[in-house]
Design a protein around this motif. Structure first.
Motif, PDB file in Angstrom:
ATOM      1  N   ILE A  86       0.176   5.096  10.712  1.00 23.61           N
ATOM      2  CA  ILE A  86       0.000   4.916   9.275  1.00 23.61           C
ATOM      3  C   ILE A  86      -1.075   3.863   9.028  1.00 23.61           C
ATOM      4  N   THR A  87      -2.022   4.191   8.173  1.00 28.57           N
ATOM      5  CA  THR A  87      -3.066   3.239   7.785  1.00 28.57           C
ATOM      6  C   THR A  87      -3.151   3.191   6.265  1.00 28.57           C
TER       7      THR A  87
ATOM      8  N   LEU B 186       5.192   6.171   0.261  1.00 31.16           N
ATOM      9  CA  LEU B 186       4.189   7.115   0.737  1.00 31.16           C
ATOM     10  C   LEU B 186       4.214   7.299   2.249  1.00 31.16           C
ATOM     11  N   SER B 187       4.757   6.332   2.973  1.00 37.76           N
ATOM     12  CA  SER B 187       4.812   6.468   4.437  1.00 37.76           C
ATOM     13  C   SER B 187       5.696   7.629   4.866  1.00 37.76           C
ATOM     14  N   SER B 188       6.576   8.070   3.975  1.00 36.40           N
ATOM     15  CA  SER B 188       7.456   9.194   4.307  1.00 36.40           C
ATOM     16  C   SER B 188       6.713  10.523   4.331  1.00 36.40           C
TER      17      SER B 188
ATOM     18  N   PRO C  96       0.797  -1.228   0.000  1.00 38.71           N
ATOM     19  CA  PRO C  96       0.000   0.000   0.000  1.00 38.71           C
ATOM     20  C   PRO C  96       0.831   1.282   0.000  1.00 38.71           C
ATOM     21  N   SER C  97       2.116   1.192   0.358  1.00 38.50           N
ATOM     22  CA  SER C  97       2.944   2.392   0.400  1.00 38.50           C
ATOM     23  C   SER C  97       3.568   2.732  -0.949  1.00 38.50           C
ATOM     24  N   LEU C  98       3.271   1.930  -1.983  1.00 34.85           N
ATOM     25  CA  LEU C  98       3.779   2.175  -3.331  1.00 34.85           C
ATOM     26  C   LEU C  98       2.646   2.652  -4.224  1.00 34.85           C
TER      27      LEU C  98
ATOM     28  N   ASN D  57       5.054  -2.288  14.560  1.00 33.94           N
ATOM     29  CA  ASN D  57       6.268  -1.474  14.695  1.00 33.94           C
ATOM     30  C   ASN D  57       6.402  -0.503  13.534  1.00 33.94           C
ATOM     31  N   TYR D  58       5.871  -0.886  12.398  1.00 30.70           N
ATOM     32  CA  TYR D  58       5.893  -0.028  11.205  1.00 30.70           C
ATOM     33  C   TYR D  58       4.766   0.990  11.246  1.00 30.70           C
ATOM     34  N   THR D  59       3.551   0.544  11.494  1.00 26.30           N
ATOM     35  CA  THR D  59       2.396   1.446  11.441  1.00 26.30           C
ATOM     36  C   THR D  59       2.408   2.484  12.559  1.00 26.30           C
TER      37      THR D  59
END
Length: 285
Positions: A195-196, A185-187, A62-64, A95-97
């Protein structure tokens, strides 16, 4: 008297030959291939040297942006390298979200925990990425995750900078040599903001909307319910004067934002990390 331009070109071509030698010594390589200018240059050289013994692998998540995946497919086909797409699931890792300052570590851990077994299964002794020499001087916790899993970074190993990546790409006739950097996109989110998938999608839609207006080097930062548009400083005035702002705001609200703002400082790579520098400076006061 020596010609500085010829000297620079000579040094650049020497690095190109060193890249080729490096891949010759590897014999087979799997490239962590995002479709960005760095990893695409690595994929190009790997294919030129190794042919079908080189494989480019893109991680879809989803972040691409879907457009970035399509670009990666087109560029791989243009180069001629074999290309495979795998799914990564960093969005399932709390840990990521949670989006800590080392979020990128967990993202790259997921990526290389996916690529390393694939490489072993297919018989590739090396996984290589597109990290360049300049990346080593920025805060990039993902680089450590890649190193821990045995990945190699040919560009960084040979001290090839971002500018040199673009020059080499241009020299080799790659049409995307000046493609703007496009980190995940997480950046776009300040550290600490969860982040969702929904948030990633609304940022992605907003950036696509702006690109369709003809803008290229941009970011849409998401802070809570606010979208903050970053453009190159020299484009800000024209953007304000020529854009139908009410229509833009309405579109962004349809994407899920409530407020839309414009960053008057303008776009600057790595801006997300300035909060880390500020925090470090404040701690010393």
């Amino acid at each position: 008297m020596s010609n500085p331009i010829k000297s620079e070109l000579k040094m650049l071509l020497q690095k190109l030959e060193q890249l080729k030698t490096l891949f010759t010594e590897m014999e087979m390589a799997l490239i962590a291939y995002s479709g960005g200018v760095d990893s695409t240059l690595v994929a190009k050289i790997a294919y030129d040297v190794l042919g079908d013994r080189a494989l480019a692998v893109t991680a879809e998540s989803p972040s691409l942006l879907p457009e970035e995946l399509e670009d990666a497919r087109i560029q791989a086909a243009t180069i001629g390298i074999r290309h495979q797409v795998v799914q990564t699931h960093e969005i399932e890792n709390p840990n990521y979200t949670a989006n800590p300052v080392n979020r990128c570590y967990f993202c790259k851990s997921e990526l290389h925990d996916t690529l390393k077994p694939l490489a072993q299964q297919l018989g590739y002794p090396y996984v290589v990425d597109g990290v360049n020499a300049d990346d080593l001087h920025d805060y990039r916790p993902g680089i450590q995750a890649a190193k821990e899993r045995g990945a190699r970074s040919p560009l960084a190993e040979l001290s090839i900078t971002k500018a040199e990546v673009r020059e080499l790409s241009k020299y080799l006739g790659l049409p995307w040599w000046d493609k703007p950097a496009q980190p995940c996109l997480s950046s776009r989110f300040p550290y600490g903001e969860e982040i969702t998938i929904a948030k990633l999608q609304r940022v992605g839609r907003a950036e696509i909307y702006l690109r369709k207006l003809g803008l290229k080097n941009l970011r849409v930062r998401s802070e809570g319910e606010t979208a903050k548009i970053e453009l190159p400083p020299e484009q800000i005035k024209e953007f304000v004067l020529t854009t139908n702002l009410p229509t833009l705001v309405s579109a962004f609200q349809e994407f899920g934002f409530i407020y839309v703002t414009l960053d008057l400082e303008g776009y600057r790579s790595g801006k997300l990390n300035q909060v880390l520098t500020f925090a470090s400076t404040s701690a010393k006061v």
